[in-house]
Design a protein around this motif. Structure first.
Motif, PDB file in Angstrom:
ATOM      1  N   ASP A  50       0.832  -1.298  -0.073  1.00  0.00           N
ATOM      2  CA  ASP A  50      -0.017   0.032  -0.002  1.00  0.00           C
ATOM      3  C   ASP A  50       0.972   1.320  -0.096  1.00  0.00           C
ATOM      4  O   ASP A  50       0.601   2.326  -0.734  1.00  0.00           O
ATOM      5  N   GLN A  52       0.582   3.958  -2.933  1.00  0.00           N
ATOM      6  CA  GLN A  52       0.300   5.349  -2.892  1.00  0.00           C
ATOM      7  C   GLN A  52       1.250   6.284  -3.242  1.00  0.00           C
ATOM      8  O   GLN A  52       1.284   7.470  -3.771  1.00  0.00           O
ATOM      9  N   LEU A  60       1.009   6.556  -7.167  1.00  0.00           N
ATOM     10  CA  LEU A  60      -0.108   7.249  -7.427  1.00  0.00           C
ATOM     11  C   LEU A  60       0.045   8.725  -7.299  1.00  0.00           C
ATOM     12  O   LEU A  60      -0.405   9.550  -7.731  1.00  0.00           O
ATOM     13  N   ARG A  61       0.638   9.076  -6.065  1.00  0.00           N
ATOM     14  CA  ARG A  61       0.707  10.576  -5.687  1.00  0.00           C
ATOM     15  C   ARG A  61       1.929  11.191  -6.264  1.00  0.00           C
ATOM     16  O   ARG A  61       2.130  12.662  -5.621  1.00  0.00           O
ATOM     17  N   GLN A  88      -5.799  -2.263  -9.887  1.00  0.00           N
ATOM     18  CA  GLN A  88      -5.587  -1.043  -9.240  1.00  0.00           C
ATOM     19  C   GLN A  88      -5.125   0.284  -9.706  1.00  0.00           C
ATOM     20  O   GLN A  88      -5.555   1.457  -9.538  1.00  0.00           O
ATOM     21  N   VAL A  89      -4.003   0.282 -10.543  1.00  0.00           N
ATOM     22  CA  VAL A  89      -3.520   1.423 -11.284  1.00  0.00           C
ATOM     23  C   VAL A  89      -4.251   1.843 -12.160  1.00  0.00           C
ATOM     24  O   VAL A  89      -4.816   3.096 -12.299  1.00  0.00           O
ATOM     25  N   SER A 109      -7.720   1.778 -12.388  1.00  0.00           N
ATOM     26  CA  SER A 109      -8.908   2.433 -11.802  1.00  0.00           C
ATOM     27  C   SER A 109      -8.591   3.886 -11.358  1.00  0.00           C
ATOM     28  O   SER A 109      -9.601   4.366 -11.438  1.00  0.00           O
ATOM     29  N   ALA A 110      -7.212   3.935 -11.015  1.00  0.00           N
ATOM     30  CA  ALA A 110      -6.961   5.590 -10.617  1.00  0.00           C
ATOM     31  C   ALA A 110      -6.266   6.298 -11.622  1.00  0.00           C
ATOM     32  O   ALA A 110      -6.122   7.587 -11.351  1.00  0.00           O
ATOM     33  N   ALA A 111      -5.598   5.718 -12.684  1.00  0.00           N
ATOM     34  CA  ALA A 111      -4.838   6.480 -13.908  1.00  0.00           C
ATOM     35  C   ALA A 111      -5.156   5.932 -15.106  1.00  0.00           C
ATOM     36  O   ALA A 111      -5.129   4.685 -15.320  1.00  0.00           O
ATOM     37  N   ASP A 112      -4.840   6.597 -16.027  1.00  0.00           N
ATOM     38  CA  ASP A 112      -4.712   6.404 -17.508  1.00  0.00           C
ATOM     39  C   ASP A 112      -3.286   5.819 -17.773  1.00  0.00           C
ATOM     40  O   ASP A 112      -2.174   6.734 -17.710  1.00  0.00           O
TER      41      ASP A 112
END
Length: 336
Positions: free
Chosen positions: A152, A156, A159-160, A190-191, A193-196
């Motif tokens: 996790d 994160q 992603l951040r 997971q990725v 779903s959050a980013a292209d």
């Protein structure tokens, strides 16, 4: 010279050949390769028409990238990875194996998926590769299977921070396509779903021994315009007369399955390795199949396996024997 078919990564304009060269081996994976042999292998691949090569800072602690920088023509499509940074160390004694690589360069790796970590990794790769840009940059080895309890945190952090670094590099034209280089599909969902992203290099998960991505993952990739590079089609050698399955000793059920696969292939006069190399490309989201090579002889062998004629009846028999998912698309005959 044989011309391998090319496909576009997502909607990026970056194209990769159907057969790709995995450059971990010339980073001295499990055994040393001389500079001269590494250069000869890369030259043989280019001469054979292979125009897509994948590497990473991890491979020989920078050795693979450095060797490619000394030998690789600029017109070859190149992917490398980020997520680990390399720090100088005192050179270990000759013959030292670290992280599976023998006599790597004198650096130690550390996971860093932050903005600054991705930027540093990328800039160091450019220096080793002697390039001003990299066609494809992949976040390397995210996922719970690699990081366990730290999963996790690393996700994160990426992603951040790290993702933004990759997006900025792409916007500047320093990268043509971005994505993931991993051994598991859960992290990809997971990725995504959050980013292209544009591409996933998925190692060992879509082969004649494993077709779990047909359970919906490939459909989700297609819906998002994400291309798949199917790496490790031999599952660490098990499908090419090797002794390892996913880098370990094979369990009894895998040994039995390989025996049965070989029997069906032999009945059609086809080497199992040829079927293993050609199978992944039949799926429409798969744009390239990537396998490691450490000698000109391996380049010649893999090029021949890729072109080996395979009758449609072989695929039908594999499905009839329960050795291949009924949902798996199968290759059409390739022109020799």
């Amino acid at each position: 010279m044989f011309s391998f078919p090319k496909s576009e990564i997502g909607r990026t304009g970056v194209k990769v050949g159907a057969l790709g060269f995995g450059a971990a081996a010339i980073g001295n994976l499990y055994q040393p390769v001389t500079d001269a042999d590494a250069a000869a292998t890369v030259a043989a691949a280019v001469e054979a028409g292979i125009d897509y090569i994948d590497t990473a800072p991890r491979y020989g602690q920078g050795l693979s990238e450095r060797r490619l920088g000394a030998t690789l023509p600029k017109n070859v499509t190149l992917s490398s990875k980020a997520g680990r940074v390399l720090s100088p160390i005192t050179p270990p004694p000759p013959g030292t194996e670290r992280h599976g690589f023998v006599d790597g360069d004198p650096f130690e790796e550390h996971f860093d998926y932050s903005y600054s970590g991705i930027m540093r990794s990328f800039e160091d790769s450019l220096k080793r590769l002697k390039r001003e840009r990299i066609d494809i940059l992949l976040a390397h080895d995210l996922g719970r299977e690699t990081h366990g309890g730290q999963h996790d945190y690393h996700l994160q952090t990426f992603l951040r921070g790290g993702l933004e670094a990759m997006q900025n590099l792409k916007a500047q034209g320093l990268i043509g396509a971005i994505g993931l280089g991993v051994n598991e599909s859960a992290i990809c969902d997971q990725v995504m779903s959050a980013a292209d992203i544009d591409v996933v290099l998925l190692a060992g998960r879509y082969t004649l021994l494993e077709q779990a991505p047909l359970d919906g993952f490939f459909d989700r990739c297609a819906a998002k315009g994400v291309s798949i590079i199917a790496a490790a089609p031999f599952n660490s050698g098990m499908l090419a007369d090797g002794q390892h399955y996913n880098y370990a000793a094979p369990p009894a059920d895998i040994v039995d399955r390989v025996v049965r696969l070989k029997a069906v292939c032999a009945a059609h006069g086809v080497p199992l390795a040829a079927a293993a190399l050609q199978f992944p490309l039949a799926h429409p989201v798969v744009v390239s199949v990537l396998t490691g090579m450490n000698s000109p002889a391996q380049v010649e062998t893999n090029s021949a396996l890729f072109r080996h004629p395979i009758p449609p009846a072989l695929w039908a028999d594999l499905k009839a024997e329960g050795l291949l998912s009924d949902a798996a698309p199968v290759p059409e005959a390739l022109d020799a």
